[in-house]
Design an enzyme around this catalytic site. Structure first.
Site, short mmCIF file in Angstrom:
data_model
loop_
_atom_site.label_atom_id
_atom_site.label_comp_id
_atom_site.label_asym_id
_atom_site.label_seq_id
_atom_site.Cartn_x
_atom_site.Cartn_y
_atom_site.Cartn_z
N GLY A 20 0.92 -1.10 0.00
CA GLY A 20 0.10 -0.12 -0.04
C GLY A 20 0.83 1.50 0.00
N THR A 22 0.88 4.03 2.01
CA THR A 22 1.37 4.34 3.33
C THR A 22 2.44 3.54 3.81
OG1 THR A 22 -0.89 5.02 3.83
CG2 THR A 22 0.54 5.34 5.51
N GLY A 77 -0.64 -1.44 5.92
CA GLY A 77 -1.37 -0.40 5.60
C GLY A 77 -2.95 -0.86 5.74
N ASP A 79 -7.16 -0.50 4.54
CA ASP A 79 -8.26 -0.16 3.28
C ASP A 79 -9.57 0.83 4.02
OD1 ASP A 79 -7.29 -1.47 1.13
OD2 ASP A 79 -7.86 -3.39 2.11
N LYS A 90 -8.50 -5.13 5.75
CA LYS A 90 -7.17 -5.22 5.02
C LYS A 90 -7.40 -6.00 3.90
CE LYS A 90 -3.37 -5.85 7.33
NZ LYS A 90 -2.74 -4.93 6.07
N GLY A 91 -6.47 -6.02 2.86
CA GLY A 91 -6.36 -7.22 1.72
C GLY A 91 -6.76 -6.72 0.37
N GLU A 99 0.37 -11.48 4.56
CA GLU A 99 0.54 -10.27 5.67
C GLU A 99 -0.04 -11.04 6.98
OE1 GLU A 99 -1.56 -6.76 4.92
OE2 GLU A 99 -0.03 -5.99 3.42
N LYS A 117 -8.99 6.95 5.19
CA LYS A 117 -9.23 5.51 5.36
C LYS A 117 -10.37 5.20 6.51
CE LYS A 117 -6.53 4.01 2.19
NZ LYS A 117 -5.56 2.97 2.37
#
Length: 194
Positions: A20, A22, A77, A79, A90-91, A99, A117
């Site tokens: 990601g 960030t 990071g 989502d 996440k994902g 992860e 986010k």
């Protein structure tokens, strides 16, 4: 990103690095500090092939994927995250399995994200991705759609090159399924209620 590196990455550290934008900023900061000599002996464990390539491009040393070396910290990071900071989705980029393995190997797990986010309820602002086996994937999608604690929800096979879109985003009709680095598919769960 700077705060995460300042607070959790020090010389001699073994750090897991997720995918990601960030986290990519974290990677750039770590690479810059290694090049400047303000960080030394930092080794990274990437969670995707794309992250591994980025680390190679920036000359950040990496552990081999099957290393048993303990990780001091995993930086990931997200989502979406709820406004209380308790629930994270996440994902979206499809690096879920690796992860999770990296997170479980780390003494500390840090999630970095920007303010865009943050949402009231996770699962409504961004679909919840689930990595699934290609075999019997249609059956798996049907079962996910009717798990009691999810729904029902709209379970969609991710198509095309990813990443996942927000609810209402166009679906890549006719495209091939998105395939993770591990050869699996991704089901995006669009929740109807929090």
């Amino acid at each position: 990103a700077t705060k995460a590196v300042d607070d959790y990455v020090s010389s001699g550290c073994v750090v897991g690095l997720g995918a990601g934008r960030t986290v990519d900023r974290c990677i750039a900061i770590i690479a810059g500090r290694l090049a400047a000599g303000t960080l030394v002996d930092v080794v990274a464990m990437p969670t995707s092939d794309a992250v591994a390539a980025r680390l190679r491009d920036l000359d950040v040393p990496q552990l081999p994927p099957d290393s048993d070396r303990p990780l001091d910290v995993a930086i990931a990071g997200c989502d979406s995250v709820d406004d209380k900071g308790r629930h994270v989705v996440k994902g979206g980029l499809g690096a879920m399995l690796r992860e999770k393995l990296v997170r479980d190997a780390a003494a500390t797990w840090v999630v970095v994200c920007d303010s865009g986010k943050v949402c009231k309820d996770v699962g409504l602002a961004f679909p919840v991705p689930v990595e699934i086996a290609p075999a019997f994937h249609q059956r798996t999608l049907r079962r996910l759609a009717y798990l009691p604690y999810l729904g029902p929800c709209d379970a969609r096979l991710r198509l095309g090159s990813g990443p996942a879109g927000r609810p209402g985003a166009p679906v890549n009709e006719g495209a091939n399924p998105f395939v993770t680095d591990n050869g699996n598919y991704v089901a995006d769960l669009h929740l109807r209620k929090p």
